[in-house]
Write an enzyme that holds these catalytic residues in place. Structure first.
Site, short mmCIF file in Angstrom:
data_model
loop_
_atom_site.label_atom_id
_atom_site.label_comp_id
_atom_site.label_asym_id
_atom_site.label_seq_id
_atom_site.Cartn_x
_atom_site.Cartn_y
_atom_site.Cartn_z
CE1 TYR A 1 -4.21 -1.59 0.06
CE2 TYR A 1 -2.97 -3.23 1.28
CZ TYR A 1 -4.10 -2.87 0.56
OH TYR A 1 -5.08 -3.79 0.34
CE1 TYR B 1 -7.01 -6.68 3.87
CE2 TYR B 1 -6.14 -8.57 5.06
CZ TYR B 1 -6.09 -7.68 3.99
OH TYR B 1 -5.11 -7.84 3.04
CG ASP C 1 -10.00 -14.86 7.73
OD1 ASP C 1 -8.95 -15.37 8.18
OD2 ASP C 1 -10.00 -13.94 6.88
CE LYS D 1 -1.92 -11.14 8.49
NZ LYS D 1 -3.20 -11.07 7.78
C1 LIG Z 1 -3.77 -11.08 6.62
C2 LIG Z 1 -5.13 -11.64 6.57
C3 LIG Z 1 -5.61 -12.23 5.39
C4 LIG Z 1 -4.80 -12.30 4.11
O1 LIG Z 1 -3.62 -13.03 4.25
P1 LIG Z 1 -2.40 -12.76 3.23
O2 LIG Z 1 -1.41 -13.83 3.60
O3 LIG Z 1 -1.91 -11.38 3.50
O4 LIG Z 1 -2.93 -12.92 1.85
C5 LIG Z 1 -6.90 -12.75 5.41
N1 LIG Z 1 -7.66 -12.71 6.52
C6 LIG Z 1 -7.22 -12.15 7.67
C7 LIG Z 1 -8.11 -12.14 8.88
C8 LIG Z 1 -5.95 -11.59 7.73
O5 LIG Z 1 -5.52 -11.02 8.87
#
Ligand SMILES: *Cc1c(COP(=O)(O)O)cnc(C)c1O
Length: 438
Positions: free
Chosen positions: A19, A147, A249, A278
Site C-alpha cells: 500500500y 478484512y 477466518d 499468517k
Molecule cells: C492477513 C489476513 C488475510 C490475508 O492473508 P495474506 O497472507 O496477507 O494474503 C486474510 N484474513 C485475515 C483475517 C488476515 O488477517
C-alpha cells in the site's frame, strides 16, 4: 553486497512496498538481521519488535526448533509439485490441523497465502451449493470492518471503505454487509442488539447467500476491533437456521493470539470452513490452509448435477510446499510444548496495565487489550507516520495505520523487552499528544 545508499536508492525508485507509492511517502527502514524479538537495522540500531511481522511471529524470529526442521527439509526436498504426488510434511501437518481444529473440520487444502486460502474457502462454498443443485446461493454475506485479503474475491468482502471498493467498483462482486458488531469483548448479557441486524438481513436474503464470512472475536486489519463471543455463537445458530455456510477466518487469530488456540473456541463453535495463515509457520515462511467438513467435501466430490465437475477447482503451483509444511509442524509442536496460555496472560496483563493510562489523553479515543493484542485508537487518522518515527526513535518497531496504534508481540518476548515496547508506545503517543493538547 552494494553499499546501502545505492540499494536504498534503487528500492525507492523501483520497488513497491505494501500500500505505497513509488517513491514511497516515507522511506522504509533496512533490516539486516532478526533474532527473537529484536530487529537489527542497517544502521545497527536494535528495535524491539511489536508487530510480529503482521501477526505471524509467535515464538520470535529464527526460532532454533523451526530453523532446524527447515534446514533438514531444505537438504532433502525444498519443493515438489502436489499434483499426483504427496509427502510426509503435508500429511503430518494435515494430521495436526485435523486434530487441533474444532470438530467437524477434517478436510485440508494447503496453499501459499492467506488471501488464497480465503479464495479457496469461497470456492468451496460456491461449489457446495452448485453441487447440491442450488446455484442461486452464490452471494456472500459479511460484516463491515472486516478484512479477508487483497485479491478480488476477498476484497469484495473487506470493509467497503478500508477495502477501497470505490476504486474497484466495476470489478468487485456485490455482497451483503451487516453492520460491524459494536459491543466489545466483555460479556454483557443485557445487550443482544448487534445480531438483530444480521438476522434481519439473513431473513431477507438467505436464499441467495452461500456463506457468511467473519473473523472470530477480533476484526484485524479492518479496524482492530474485538467483539463478544456470544455474537459469534448466535451467528452460528442463525447460519444453521437459514441454511448458510459459516466461513471462519482465523488467519490472524489462529494459534493462540487471543488466549484460546482458535478464537472461535471463545464461542464454542466451529465454522463449516476455516482458514489459517499468517501464524501457521510462526512467521518463518508463507503457508496457509483451508479446512472444511466431510459433508462439504463429499457434496463437492459427488455433485447432484452431472454437468458439474466432481473436483474442487483449485491447485496452485506451490501448494503444500514441503519446506513450509515442515516449518508449520515445528511451529505447532513448539507452541503446544510451551505454556503459551500463561505467556498470553502475562502479555495481556502488562499491555493493559501499561497502555490503559493513555486513554486519559484527548488524542486517544480508546485503549483495548485482548490476549496478546494491544490497541490504542486515536481520535485522528493523520498521526501514524509521526508516531511510527517516535517509536523508532524509542528503539521499538510499531507500524500504526489510520487511527490505530497497535502491538501484537511474540508470545515469548522477555518482560524487559515488553516493558521497553509499552514504554516506547506510551512515550511516542504522549509526545505527539502534548503539542496538540497545549
Ligand atoms: C492477513 C489476513 C488475510 C490475508 O492473508 P495474506 O497472507 O496477507 O494474503 C486474510 N484474513 C485475515 C483475517 C488476515 O488477517
Amino acid at each position: 553486497m552494494q553499499p546501502w545508499p545505492a540499494l536504498l536508492e534503487f528500492d525507492k525508485n523501483h520497488v513497491w512496498h505494501p500500500y505505497s507509492a513509488i517513491p514511497p511517502k516515507s522511506p522504509p527502514i533496512a533490516i539486516v538481521k532478526t533474532q527473537g524479538s529484536i530487529l537489527t537495522t542497517a544502521d545497527n540500531q536494535q528495535l524491539v519488535d511489536g508487530m510480529s511481522s503482521w501477526w505471524a511471529t509467535l515464538h520470535g524470529y529464527n526460532h532454533p526448533a523451526i530453523l532446524k526442521a527447515m534446514h533438514a527439509q531444505l537438504d532433502t526436498m525444498p519443493h515438489i509439485m502436489f499434483g499426483g504426488l504427496t509427502h510426509q510434511p503435508a500429511i503430518e501437518l494435515s494430521q495436526r490441523l485435523v486434530e487441533l481444529t474444532p470438530e467437524p473440520l477434517n478436510q485440508v487444502f494447503l496453499v501459499d497465502s492467506g488471501s488464497v486460502a480465503m479464495e479457496v474457502a469461497i470456492k468451496m462454498a460456491m461449489q457446495y451449493w452448485k453441487a447440491l443443485n442450488q446455484p442461486n446461493k452464490h452471494k456472500l454475506m459479511t460484516v463491515r470492518n472486516g478484512y479477508h485479503g487483497d485479491t478480488f474475491a476477498t476484497m469484495a468482502i473487506c470493509d467497503p471503505v478500508n477495502g477501497m471498493h470505490g476504486l474497484f467498483e466495476q470489478q468487485l462482486s456485490q455482497h451483503i454487509f451487516a453492520p460491524a458488531p459494536t459491543q466489545g469483548f466483555e460479556l454483557d448479557d443485557n445487550q443482544h442488539t448487534d445480531i438483530q441486524a444480521v438476522e434481519a438481513l439473513l431473513k431477507e436474503h438467505h436464499s441467495s447467500i452461500a456463506a457468511f464470512t467473519i473473523e472470530p472475536i477480533v476484526q484485524g486489519a479492518g479496524g482492530m476491533r474485538f467483539y463478544r463471543p456470544d455474537y459469534l455463537k448466535q451467528l452460528r445458530q442463525l447460519c444453521d437456521q437459514y441454511n448458510v455456510l459459516l466461513i471462519i477466518d482465523e488467519i490472524a487469530t489462529g494459534f493462540g493470539r487471543t488466549g484460546k488456540l482458535f478464537a472461535s473456541e471463545w464461542a464454542g463453535i466451529s465454522g463449516d470452513i476455516m482458514t489459517l495463515g499468517k501464524t501457521l509457520t510462526g512467521g518463518h515462511i508463507s503457508l496457509a490452509a483451508t479446512l472444511t467438513t466431510q459433508k462439504i467435501s463429499q457434496a463437492i466430490s459427488n455433485p447432484l448435477t452431472p454437468s458439474i465437475p466432481n473436483i474442487l477447482a483449485h491447485g496452485p503451483t506451490f501448494m503444500a510446499n514441503p519446506l513450509a509444511c515442515q516449518a508449520a509442524i515445528a511451529n505447532i509442536d513448539l507452541l503446544l510444548s510451551t505454556h503459551w496460555q500463561a505467556d498470553i496472560q502475562r502479555i495481556e496483563k502488562q499491555l493493559a496495565e501499561q497502555l490503559k493510562p493513555l486513554a486519559d489523553l484527548d488524542l486517544v479515543k480508546e485503549v483495548r487489550v485482548l490476549g496478546a493484542i494491544g490497541v490504542v485508537e486515536l481520535t485522528r487518522d493523520d498521526l501514524g507516520q509521526p508516531i511510527q518515527d517516535e517509536c523508532v526513535a524509542n528503539n521499538i518497531w510499531i507500524r500504526p495505520f489510520g487511527k490505530l496504534v497497535y502491538t501484537m508481540p511474540a508470545y515469548n518476548i522477555p518482560d524487559t523487552q515488553l516493558k521497553q515496547l509499552t514504554t516506547g508506545i506510551v512515550k511516542a503517543v504522549e509526545s505527539i499528544s502534548n503539542p496538540i493538547d497545549n
